[in-house]
Design a protein around this motif. Structure first.
Motif, mmCIF file in Angstrom:
data_model
loop_
_atom_site.group_PDB
_atom_site.id
_atom_site.type_symbol
_atom_site.label_atom_id
_atom_site.label_comp_id
_atom_site.label_asym_id
_atom_site.label_seq_id
_atom_site.Cartn_x
_atom_site.Cartn_y
_atom_site.Cartn_z
ATOM 1 N N UNK A 1 0.821 -1.137 -0.026
ATOM 2 C CA UNK A 1 0.056 -0.187 0.101
ATOM 3 C C UNK A 1 0.885 1.158 -0.018
ATOM 4 N N UNK A 2 2.084 1.047 0.313
ATOM 5 C CA UNK A 2 3.124 2.428 0.241
ATOM 6 C C UNK A 2 3.347 2.734 -1.103
ATOM 7 N N UNK A 3 2.709 1.927 -2.162
ATOM 8 C CA UNK A 3 3.189 2.291 -3.432
ATOM 9 C C UNK A 3 2.328 3.313 -4.254
ATOM 10 N N UNK A 4 1.238 3.521 -3.341
ATOM 11 C CA UNK A 4 0.039 4.286 -4.143
ATOM 12 C C UNK A 4 0.651 5.559 -4.370
ATOM 13 N N UNK A 5 0.457 6.401 -5.174
ATOM 14 C CA UNK A 5 0.824 7.602 -5.476
ATOM 15 C C UNK A 5 0.329 8.702 -4.641
ATOM 16 N N UNK A 6 1.093 9.662 -4.124
ATOM 17 C CA UNK A 6 0.351 10.745 -3.448
ATOM 18 C C UNK A 6 0.499 10.676 -2.080
ATOM 19 N N UNK A 7 1.061 9.364 -1.476
ATOM 20 C CA UNK A 7 1.183 9.141 -0.069
ATOM 21 C C UNK A 7 1.669 10.253 0.709
ATOM 22 N N UNK A 8 2.588 10.849 0.212
ATOM 23 C CA UNK A 8 3.491 11.924 0.932
ATOM 24 C C UNK A 8 2.523 13.144 1.031
ATOM 25 N N UNK A 9 2.180 13.525 0.120
ATOM 26 C CA UNK A 9 1.145 14.609 -0.161
ATOM 27 C C UNK A 9 -0.132 14.582 0.890
ATOM 28 N N UNK A 10 -0.467 13.366 0.792
ATOM 29 C CA UNK A 10 -1.807 13.094 1.620
ATOM 30 C C UNK A 10 -1.262 13.213 3.313
ATOM 31 N N UNK A 11 -0.135 12.658 3.491
ATOM 32 C CA UNK A 11 0.363 12.679 4.980
ATOM 33 C C UNK A 11 0.681 14.198 5.353
ATOM 34 N N UNK A 12 1.184 15.018 4.257
ATOM 35 C CA UNK A 12 1.469 16.447 4.724
ATOM 36 C C UNK A 12 0.211 16.993 4.925
ATOM 37 N N UNK A 13 -0.883 17.042 3.950
ATOM 38 C CA UNK A 13 -2.001 17.810 4.119
ATOM 39 C C UNK A 13 -2.791 17.557 5.326
ATOM 40 N N UNK A 14 -2.677 16.235 5.800
ATOM 41 C CA UNK A 14 -3.473 15.840 7.055
ATOM 42 C C UNK A 14 -2.915 16.485 8.270
ATOM 43 N N UNK A 15 -1.622 16.460 8.336
ATOM 44 C CA UNK A 15 -0.721 16.803 9.436
ATOM 45 C C UNK A 15 -0.374 18.164 9.706
ATOM 46 N N UNK A 16 -0.171 18.924 8.424
ATOM 47 C CA UNK A 16 0.315 20.247 8.353
ATOM 48 C C UNK A 16 -0.664 21.410 9.073
ATOM 49 N N UNK A 17 -1.887 21.279 8.939
ATOM 50 C CA UNK A 17 -2.680 22.443 9.478
ATOM 51 C C UNK A 17 -2.822 22.080 11.106
ATOM 52 N N UNK A 18 -2.758 21.031 11.656
ATOM 53 C CA UNK A 18 -2.724 20.611 13.037
ATOM 54 C C UNK A 18 -1.187 21.092 13.553
ATOM 55 N N UNK A 19 -0.336 20.747 12.902
ATOM 56 C CA UNK A 19 0.827 21.284 13.381
ATOM 57 C C UNK A 19 1.054 22.810 13.446
ATOM 58 N N UNK A 20 0.747 23.412 12.261
ATOM 59 C CA UNK A 20 0.974 24.978 12.204
ATOM 60 C C UNK A 20 0.499 25.611 13.290
ATOM 61 N N UNK A 21 -0.994 25.225 13.233
ATOM 62 C CA UNK A 21 -1.860 25.874 14.507
ATOM 63 C C UNK A 21 -1.178 25.654 15.969
ATOM 64 N N UNK A 22 -0.851 24.341 16.030
ATOM 65 C CA UNK A 22 -0.194 24.161 17.339
ATOM 66 C C UNK A 22 0.779 24.841 17.635
ATOM 67 N N UNK A 23 1.871 24.911 16.679
ATOM 68 C CA UNK A 23 2.991 25.878 16.883
ATOM 69 C C UNK A 23 2.473 27.189 17.204
ATOM 70 N N UNK A 24 1.599 27.604 16.258
ATOM 71 C CA UNK A 24 1.430 29.251 16.597
ATOM 72 C C UNK A 24 0.819 29.546 17.868
ATOM 73 N N UNK A 25 -0.170 28.489 18.245
ATOM 74 C CA UNK A 25 -1.075 28.933 19.541
ATOM 75 C C UNK A 25 -0.607 28.200 20.854
#
Lengths: 296, 293
Positions: A1-25
């Motif tokens: 299942x690791x071969x499916x395309x866009x895995x990295x992008x998916x992981x990034x878009x799921x985690x980034x908003x939470x991480x950014x807000x957590x760091x800001x606030x």
């Protein structure tokens, strides 16, 4: 299942908003508490000046700070001990003993937990009011004459009044917590203890307590953190630190200095001490209460 | 044998008395607020233990119209709803990925969020306020925008959501971890994308813990006031708790007891209704986060 395309992008878009807000606030303001404790800054003006540890040196000479320190330690100690004993006893009884209205009691005891601190302080202001308060009203009936104690207005009683409010507020929460870990203990342990003629009180100390020890330890840290926090909210809503600092606690003093008084750097230095204190105390208690984990 | 039996009866009686006393200490004050909310103002100067003479619902009308409670009530609903929406949209994908995918930096992020649980919002009230006011000053200087971050309900909601992310992600992650891998594998075989798998297969399965999050955070946001008080100086933007706090302070001078208690009932009612509906879920949800003994 690791071969499916866009895995990295998916992981990034799921985690980034939470991480950014957590760091800001959360992360950034936390770092700021520590950094600004080394500055002299009013908060609203542009001139900040680095003063090193001067804020901390001034704190050591600040009698008001020590008063809030004392009050906080007293609150943590009393609230933790009394709440712990009551919550454990009631939880043990409600889980083990064949009692009627078990569920009714559980539902009622949890109610203070869903109430806003504003409501709680309004209710207790009314109860503890000197002239028309419910408590003085009851006491007058029993004493047979007019009782007029200023529960919130005197240096001696105000802190104990707050302790009682905080215990009242916390018991249900911890009781429900202990109840759920107690009911996970297998019935068979109690059955064999019954057969051997061990009484319910001894069962409580030899079976129940050791088996939920991990849970009790976790709640001890909760007690420290939430006592510091709740006492702040209570002071904000009910006493504002009156009379004359008699009910001032750590975070209310920090807020007062940093926000109301405009000595932001000084306030943050208090914040650093509170931070260190609560973590240190949690660590010490954690180490002292360490036992071998008993599984069932 | 006989003595032990009387002992048991005695013990039971004492426990019942203790339980009933504690229950009364909760029921009486809360019930008293409900009674006080329909008392006339003159009744407050007599014995506080008397029951209300009649159903003086004018207090509620006054609270809503004169004390602006309708406005505050609406503000509270808006802030709570937006904050919950933010929280779920942001925390759910993060919790899912953090608990079920392996990637670079995953461990670091998990540790960060874990540590975040122990950072208390109360410490951060003033630093967040100053950060937002500096940002406003900067915007004002560079773009001439008056005020964007302070007195803004959406920003307040965002701060609420952000500061509860750590705990929520912890709670949801520990639930996602318990789900078997087979579901995702089957979905990939069927050609579903990562996003689809997450939204239409994994999220519905996490319903119980999502409900727990909503319950706890609803109570937290609805009842919060230290941050709301600091970030929202504009009286039109007050939340219910802040408005009540103001009324409480004003009451000391103006003696509008009836309005105050009516306001207290208004702030309590939604939480009570919610509690009655989901009381089981709420008292059991506390262990959903894996705080098992």
């Amino acid at each position: 299942m690791d071969k499916q395309k866009g895995r990295g992008r998916f992981v990034f878009f799921c985690v980034a908003p939470a991480t950014i807000l957590f760091f800001i606030f959360v992360v950034f303001p936390t770092i700021n508490v520590f950094r600004m404790s080394l500055y002299k800054w009013g908060g609203f003006s542009a001139n900040k000046s680095f003063v090193g540890l001067e804020n901390f040196k001034n704190l050591m000479k600040d009698a008001k700070f020590f008063q809030s320190f004392q009050n906080t330690v007293l609150i943590i100690a009393l609230v933790t001990m009394v709440t712990l004993i009551f919550a454990l006893t009631f939880a043990g009884i409600l889980v083990r003993a064949k009692m009627k209205f078990k569920n009714f009691f559980r539902v009622i005891f949890y109610i203070p937990n869903i109430l806003s601190m504003v409501v709680i302080s309004a209710v207790f202001s009314a109860i503890l009011d000197q002239r028309n308060g419910l408590l003085n009203g009851i006491l007058s009936i029993f004493a047979g004459k007019e009782v007029s104690i200023s529960w919130l207005g005197s240096q001696k009683t105000v802190i104990y009044s707050m302790v009682i409010v905080l215990i009242w507020q916390a018991i249900g929460y911890y009781m429900v917590m202990y109840m759920s870990s107690m009911s996970a203990i297998p019935e068979s342990l109690y059955e064999s203890a019954d057969l051997e003629g061990v009484g319910p009180i001894k069962q409580f100390f030899t079976i129940t307590l050791p088996l939920i020890w991990v849970n009790i330890r976790t709640t001890l840290s909760f007690f420290i953190i939430s006592s510091i926090n709740m006492s702040f909210l209570l002071v904000q809503a009910m006493t504002q630190g009156n009379p004359d600092g008699g009910s001032e606690v750590f975070l209310s003093y920090m807020y007062k200095q940093a926000y109301t008084n405009g000595s932001y750097g000084y306030g943050m230095a208090i914040g650093v001490i509170v931070f260190t204190f609560s973590f240190g105390l949690s660590a010490v208690i954690n180490a002292v209460t360490k036992r071998d984990v008993i599984e069932f | 044998m006989k003595s032990s039996k009387t002992g048991i009866i005695l013990g039971k009686t004492i426990t019942y008395i203790a339980l009933v006393l504690l229950a009364l200490s909760i029921i009486v004050p809360v019930g008293w607020v409900f009674f006080a909310s329909v008392k006339e103002n003159s009744e407050f100067y007599r014995n506080p233990w008397t029951l209300p003479k009649g159903f003086h619902y004018q207090n509620f009308i006054d609270a809503f119209e004169k004390a602006n409670m309708q406005n505050f009530f609406l503000n509270s609903i808006i802030v709570t709803a937006i904050a919950l929406a933010f929280l779920l949209v942001i925390a759910l994908p993060a919790a899912y990925v953090l608990s079920r995918y392996k990637f670079k930096g995953q461990k670091f992020l998990n540790v960060c969020f874990m540590a975040g649980i122990f950072v208390n919002l109360s410490y951060l009230v003033v630093p967040i306020f100053l950060m937002l006011s500096e940002a406003d000053k900067f915007l004002g200087k560079t773009f001439g925008i008056k005020q964007l971050f302070l007195n803004n309900q959406v920003v307040l909601s965002l701060v609420y959501a952000s500061t509860s992310l750590a705990f929520t992600i912890f709670l949801l992650s520990s639930y996602f971890k318990t789900l078997p891998k087979d579901f995702e594998e089957a979905a990939y075989v069927d050609g579903a994308t990562y996003f689809r798998t997450m939204v239409s297969i994994m999220f519905p399965m996490a319903k119980p813990s999502i409900l727990t999050v909503i319950l706890f955070q609803f109570l937290a946001y609805w009842n919060e006031y230290a941050l709301a008080l600091t970030l929202m100086a504009d009286e039109k933007k007050y939340t219910l708790s802040v408005g009540l706090l103001n009324l409480m302070n004003a009451q000391k001078a103006a003696a509008t007891y009836g309005q105050l208690y009516a306001g207290l009932v208004v702030v309590m009612l939604p939480t009570f209704i919610l509690y009655m509906l989901v009381q089981k879920q709420l008292t059991q949800g506390m262990t959903a986060g894996g705080v098992k003994g």
